[in-house]
Design an enzyme around this catalytic site. Structure first.
Site, PDB file in Angstrom:
ATOM      1  CG  ASN A   1       0.649 -15.473   4.598  1.00  0.00           C
ATOM      2  OD1 ASN A   1      -0.274 -15.415   5.397  1.00  0.00           O
ATOM      3  ND2 ASN A   1       1.649 -14.610   4.605  1.00  0.00           N
TER       4      ASN A   1
ATOM      5  CG  HIS B   1      -2.349  -4.017   0.754  1.00  0.00           C
ATOM      6  ND1 HIS B   1      -2.606  -4.091   2.106  1.00  0.00           N
ATOM      7  CD2 HIS B   1      -1.406  -4.974   0.513  1.00  0.00           C
ATOM      8  CE1 HIS B   1      -1.854  -5.033   2.653  1.00  0.00           C
ATOM      9  NE2 HIS B   1      -1.128  -5.579   1.715  1.00  0.00           N
TER      10      HIS B   1
ATOM     11  CG  ASP C   1       5.051 -10.019  -5.226  1.00  0.00           C
ATOM     12  OD1 ASP C   1       5.315 -10.785  -4.278  1.00  0.00           O
ATOM     13  OD2 ASP C   1       5.871  -9.213  -5.674  1.00  0.00           O
TER      14      ASP C   1
END
Length: 201
Positions: free
Chosen positions: A10, A181, A70
């Site tokens: 990604n 995050h 994740d």
């Protein structure tokens, strides 16, 4: 300089990780950089389990320090959906636009004050022959009624930070990387980098 594999293709994630770990004296390599085509099945029921699966499998395969993340979005009005299924919420093709469409459809009619949500990121750091370490970050926000902004990736166009009245997609990379995050998790990873990897900073 220590070579570190980031178990992702990604480009958004790779860019964020490189930016936040730029002073860690590590050469950050993606799966594509090393010609790795392995696709580790995310069979875990938690973010931590999935991150560990990816990091440990590829660290053992490549015999190098590996970081895997994740992460996902949890929406309170949807009982935590999409959670660990965030990337494939609307199907296995992992299409972000379809995922957002499904999310907005399921939240149709939900008042803005009840559209609370949070992003979670769990990073697993696997060093060959050593126990896996974890760093976690969490960012609170609201889901907007429609897309806002052109930046970011994934659910960024519909994730609003109330204090700034901006979605992640409306922020520049520098601003997002202060509060996201993933940024929080990476800062915790960076703080423990030397002790966890044995590499100098």
């Amino acid at each position: 300089m220590t070579r570190v594999l980031v178990a992702s293709n990604n480009p958004g994630k790779i860019k964020e990780i490189k930016a936040i770990l730029e002073d860690s004296h590590a050469e950050i390599c993606s799966l594509k950089d090393l010609g790795i085509t392995a696709d580790v099945a995310e069979t875990g029921s938690t973010f931590q389990e999935n991150a560990a699966l990816k990091a440990e499998t590829l660290s053992q395969k490549m015999n190098m320090i590996t970081i895997a993340d994740d992460s996902g979005l949890a929406v309170d009005a949807l009982n935590g959906e999409p959670g660990v299924f965030s990337a494939r919420y609307a199907g296995l093709d992992k299409n972000s636009e379809h995922n957002i469409d499904k999310l907005l459809s399921k939240l149709k009619g939900v008042p803005s004050g009840e559209r609370t949500a949070h992003f979670v990121c769990v990073l697993a750091l696997s060093v060959p022959g050593q126990p896996t370490h974890f760093a976690e970050g969490r960012c609170e926000g609201l889901i907007t009624n429609s897309r806002r902004g052109k930046g970011g990736f994934g659910y960024d166009p519909v994730f609003l930070i109330p204090e700034r009245q901006l979605t992640f997609a409306e922020m520049g990379d520098a601003e997002k990387n202060k509060i996201s995050h993933r940024a929080q998790a990476l800062r915790r990873l960076r703080e423990n980098w030397s002790s966890w990897t044995g590499a100098g900073q």
